[in-house]
Design an enzyme around this catalytic site. Structure first.
Site, PDB file in Angstrom:
ATOM      1  N   LYS A  47       0.867  -1.174   0.000  1.00 28.08           N
ATOM      2  CA  LYS A  47       0.000   0.000   0.000  1.00 28.08           C
ATOM      3  C   LYS A  47       0.899   1.217   0.000  1.00 28.08           C
ATOM      4  O   LYS A  47       2.030   1.173   0.486  1.00 28.08           O
ATOM      5  CB  LYS A  47      -0.861  -0.004   1.275  1.00 28.08           C
ATOM      6  CG  LYS A  47      -2.119   0.798   1.177  1.00 28.08           C
ATOM      7  CD  LYS A  47      -3.296   0.002   0.657  1.00 28.08           C
ATOM      8  CE  LYS A  47      -4.527   0.866   0.531  1.00 28.08           C
ATOM      9  NZ  LYS A  47      -5.702   0.129   0.095  1.00 28.08           N
ATOM     10  N   GLY A  98     -21.354   5.988   5.424  1.00 25.50           N
ATOM     11  CA  GLY A  98     -20.496   6.377   4.293  1.00 25.50           C
ATOM     12  C   GLY A  98     -21.138   6.037   2.963  1.00 25.50           C
ATOM     13  O   GLY A  98     -21.373   4.864   2.648  1.00 25.50           O
ATOM     14  N   GLY A 116     -19.991   6.958  -0.234  1.00 26.59           N
ATOM     15  CA  GLY A 116     -19.045   7.362  -1.275  1.00 26.59           C
ATOM     16  C   GLY A 116     -19.097   6.416  -2.456  1.00 26.59           C
ATOM     17  O   GLY A 116     -20.161   5.890  -2.833  1.00 26.59           O
ATOM     18  N   ASN A 117     -17.952   6.169  -3.005  1.00 26.67           N
ATOM     19  CA  ASN A 117     -17.830   5.338  -4.188  1.00 26.67           C
ATOM     20  C   ASN A 117     -18.480   3.964  -3.991  1.00 26.67           C
ATOM     21  O   ASN A 117     -19.324   3.534  -4.791  1.00 26.67           O
ATOM     22  CB  ASN A 117     -16.318   5.197  -4.460  1.00 26.67           C
ATOM     23  CG  ASN A 117     -16.036   4.759  -5.848  1.00 26.67           C
ATOM     24  OD1 ASN A 117     -16.936   4.717  -6.679  1.00 26.67           O
ATOM     25  ND2 ASN A 117     -14.797   4.428  -6.111  1.00 26.67           N
ATOM     26  N   VAL A 118     -18.130   3.290  -2.912  1.00 26.41           N
ATOM     27  CA  VAL A 118     -18.678   1.949  -2.662  1.00 26.41           C
ATOM     28  C   VAL A 118     -20.073   2.046  -2.044  1.00 26.41           C
ATOM     29  O   VAL A 118     -21.025   1.409  -2.518  1.00 26.41           O
ATOM     30  CB  VAL A 118     -17.752   1.127  -1.730  1.00 26.41           C
ATOM     31  CG1 VAL A 118     -18.340  -0.266  -1.500  1.00 26.41           C
ATOM     32  CG2 VAL A 118     -16.340   1.030  -2.295  1.00 26.41           C
TER      33      VAL A 118
HETATM   34  P1  NAD Z   1     -15.029   7.267  -0.599  1.00 23.41           P
HETATM   35  O1  NAD Z   1     -13.995   8.240  -0.132  1.00 23.41           O
HETATM   36  O2  NAD Z   1     -15.538   7.343  -2.002  1.00 23.41           O
HETATM   37  O3  NAD Z   1     -16.309   7.345   0.361  1.00 23.41           O
HETATM   38  C1  NAD Z   1     -16.259   7.500   1.739  1.00 23.41           C
HETATM   39  C2  NAD Z   1     -17.544   8.179   2.157  1.00 23.41           C
HETATM   40  O4  NAD Z   1     -17.597   8.183   3.592  1.00 23.41           O
HETATM   41  C3  NAD Z   1     -17.650   9.641   1.707  1.00 23.41           C
HETATM   42  O5  NAD Z   1     -18.924   9.863   1.159  1.00 23.41           O
HETATM   43  C4  NAD Z   1     -17.445  10.433   3.009  1.00 23.41           C
HETATM   44  O6  NAD Z   1     -18.128  11.670   2.986  1.00 23.41           O
HETATM   45  C5  NAD Z   1     -18.014   9.472   4.025  1.00 23.41           C
HETATM   46  N1  NAD Z   1     -17.542   9.610   5.394  1.00 23.41           N
HETATM   47  C6  NAD Z   1     -16.284   9.875   5.826  1.00 23.41           C
HETATM   48  N2  NAD Z   1     -16.247   9.873   7.178  1.00 23.41           N
HETATM   49  C7  NAD Z   1     -17.504   9.592   7.582  1.00 23.41           C
HETATM   50  C8  NAD Z   1     -18.106   9.446   8.850  1.00 23.41           C
HETATM   51  N3  NAD Z   1     -17.420   9.593   9.989  1.00 23.41           N
HETATM   52  N4  NAD Z   1     -19.425   9.128   8.904  1.00 23.41           N
HETATM   53  C9  NAD Z   1     -20.142   8.977   7.774  1.00 23.41           C
HETATM   54  N5  NAD Z   1     -19.619   9.114   6.559  1.00 23.41           N
HETATM   55  C10 NAD Z   1     -18.323   9.421   6.459  1.00 23.41           C
HETATM   56  O7  NAD Z   1     -14.406   5.826  -0.288  1.00 23.41           O
HETATM   57  P2  NAD Z   1     -14.822   4.423  -0.911  1.00 23.41           P
HETATM   58  O8  NAD Z   1     -14.008   4.140  -2.114  1.00 23.41           O
HETATM   59  O9  NAD Z   1     -16.316   4.345  -0.987  1.00 23.41           O
HETATM   60  O10 NAD Z   1     -14.295   3.427   0.213  1.00 23.41           O
HETATM   61  C11 NAD Z   1     -14.933   3.344   1.482  1.00 23.41           C
HETATM   62  C12 NAD Z   1     -14.108   2.442   2.397  1.00 23.41           C
HETATM   63  O11 NAD Z   1     -13.957   1.165   1.793  1.00 23.41           O
HETATM   64  C13 NAD Z   1     -12.668   2.929   2.678  1.00 23.41           C
HETATM   65  O12 NAD Z   1     -12.298   2.526   3.976  1.00 23.41           O
HETATM   66  C14 NAD Z   1     -11.837   2.161   1.662  1.00 23.41           C
HETATM   67  O13 NAD Z   1     -10.508   2.005   2.063  1.00 23.41           O
HETATM   68  C15 NAD Z   1     -12.585   0.831   1.663  1.00 23.41           C
HETATM   69  N6  NAD Z   1     -12.406   0.047   0.442  1.00 23.41           N
HETATM   70  C16 NAD Z   1     -12.724   0.603  -0.773  1.00 23.41           C
HETATM   71  C17 NAD Z   1     -12.544  -0.159  -1.931  1.00 23.41           C
HETATM   72  C18 NAD Z   1     -12.919   0.395  -3.286  1.00 23.41           C
HETATM   73  O14 NAD Z   1     -13.000  -0.385  -4.240  1.00 23.41           O
HETATM   74  N7  NAD Z   1     -13.154   1.697  -3.423  1.00 23.41           N
HETATM   75  C19 NAD Z   1     -12.044  -1.466  -1.854  1.00 23.41           C
HETATM   76  C20 NAD Z   1     -11.750  -1.999  -0.580  1.00 23.41           C
HETATM   77  C21 NAD Z   1     -11.934  -1.227   0.553  1.00 23.41           C
END
Ligand code: NAD
Length: 385
Positions: free
Chosen positions: A102, A201, A203-205
């Site tokens: 990472k 949360g 976001g993307n996922v």
């Molecule tokens: P992202 O940054 O697109 O979304 C995160 C969301 O969480 C945002 O909308 C943000 O506003 C919100 N957020 C942040 N702090 C918060 C809180 N305290 N309470 C409520 N909402 C909050 O990230 P993502 O890509 O959706 O990933 C989310 C998690 O999953 C991360 O921990 C990431 O490491 C993990 N992850 C993602 C992937 C992937 O394919 N994107 C793969 C494996 C793991």
């Protein structure tokens, strides 16, 4: 390093000469249990990054690049170490023939993420000669990965037909399968109809996942620090909302963390009112022993590095000799459900937490090289893609 299946430097790279003007500096940081941890700086772009390679016994280290304005260098290092170790276990369970790595770039993605910064980081990845393959992560988009690709081919998840694109929807699908697995374990049926599911949360996922959950008939309770995003999805799915300091305390069947790590800790566990936790966030447990505390409270936990492997399974697929096939990735991700059910069964038999059961399975595979990569990864994309 444990794995010799590294690629030779990319002869097709068409560097502009910019690299020779870069003042890249590598400083090794010795960390017990890690194969290589390096601090990378580049003065003209202001790059300060850490690349952590935890273990390459099963294959070259693969893991995302997180761009975040960490308060201290130590905080960034801790994040890189925890995340790279998690990738080793995630890859071992997912049997993708990769190791754990990472990287983190210490910068504010909103104000400091310049083209020069990303290119300097790409040049640093290139210097590692394939020992580490990067991808998007929090603060780093697939477009940013495209910029990094200008300096190194050791990237995955480009927005291009020869690459696998955004891993988010694939992670979301695997997380859905994980949610179905905890519901099956609790209620003997994987149906989500009428189940109360609290999502932290969007976001993307998270945003992709709630769409699946909505159509599966779940009752959603949503939370996000971004009020505009929260209202948008609450309106779209007729969902309830919870303030960010309340979402973990919501009474529900499944709590789904999709934001930051470390949210399961001494302060939060006594306040949880869920029956299970199944979300995509990395490093949900502040410490490993919190898994046992959850177990003592009767809360079923889907280990994060198992349930969130969908994105990894998808990006790993593009490095197969015959190129990227979304359907193959999808079908492998579908099986996260069965992997998790097997882990719950092992945990029950051994009277241990699900997290310990998953760790033991990963460590066994690493110790006996189960799933070790047999052929080097093939990079099908080009710098122009
Ligand atoms: P992202 O940054 O697109 O979304 C995160 C969301 O969480 C945002 O909308 C943000 O506003 C919100 N957020 C942040 N702090 C918060 C809180 N305290 N309470 C409520 N909402 C909050 O990230 P993502 O890509 O959706 O990933 C989310 C998690 O999953 C991360 O921990 C990431 O490491 C993990 N992850 C993602 C992937 C992937 O394919 N994107 C793969 C494996 C793991």
């Amino acid at each position: 390093m444990g794995n010799q299946l590294l690629e030779s430097p990319n002869k097709q790279l068409n560097l502009t000469g910019e690299e020779s003007h870069m003042n890249l500096r590598f400083e090794d940081i010795a960390v017990d249990g890690y194969e290589k941890v390096v601090k990378v700086t580049e003065s003209s772009s202001g790059l300060v990054a850490i690349i952590a390679i935890h273990n390459t016994v099963l294959g070259p280290a693969l893991g995302g690049t997180r761009i975040q304005p960490y308060a201290t260098f130590e905080a960034a290092l801790e994040d890189a170490l925890r995340l790279s170790k998690g990738m080793t276990y995630k890859s071992a369970i997912a049997e993708v023939g990769f190791g754990g790595g990472k990287s983190v770039i210490i910068a504010d993605p909103k104000t400091q993420k310049t083209r020069e910064l990303l290119r300097a980081f790409g040049a640093a990845v290139e210097k590692l000669n394939g020992a580490y393959i990067c991808a998007e992560d929090m603060g780093c988009t697939t477009e940013d990965v495209k910029t990094i690709r200008q300096m190194t081919k050791y990237v995955v998840g480009l927005p291009h037909e020869k690459s696998s694109g955004d891993p988010g929807p694939f992670t979301a699908w695997g997380t859905l399968r994980g949610i179905q697995s905890v519901v099956k374990q609790l209620y003997s049926s994987e149906s989500l109809e009428g189940k109360k599911i609290a999502v932290q949360g969007l976001g993307n996922v998270g945003s992709c996942l709630i769409d699946h959950l909505f159509w599966a008939g779940a009752e959603l309770i949503l939370s996000d620090i971004d009020p505009v995003r929260l209202q948008k999805y609450a309106a779209k799915y007729h969902a309830k909302t919870a303030p960010i300091d309340q979402i973990l305390k919501v009474e529900c069947d499944v709590l789904v963390p999709c934001a930051a790590g470390g949210i399961i800790n001494d302060q939060t566990i006594p306040e949880l009112r869920c029956k299970a936790i199944a979300g995509c966030s990395n490093n949900q447990l502040l410490r490993d022993n919190h898994a046992q505390v959850l177990r003592d409270r009767g809360i079923l936990y889907a280990p994060d590095f198992v349930i969130n492997a969908g994105g990894l399974l998808n990006v790993a697929q593009e490095l197969e000799e015959d190129g990227y096939k979304a359907k193959v990735a999808r079908d492998k991700i579908h099986n996260i459900y069965d992997t998790l059910l097997a882990i719950y069964e092992i945990a029950d038999k051994n009277n241990e937490s699900t997290h310990e059961a998953a760790l033991s399975l990963a460590e066994y595979r690493i110790k006996y090289s189960v799933g070790k990569r047999q052929v080097p990864p093939t990079f099908h994309h080009s710098a122009e893609s």
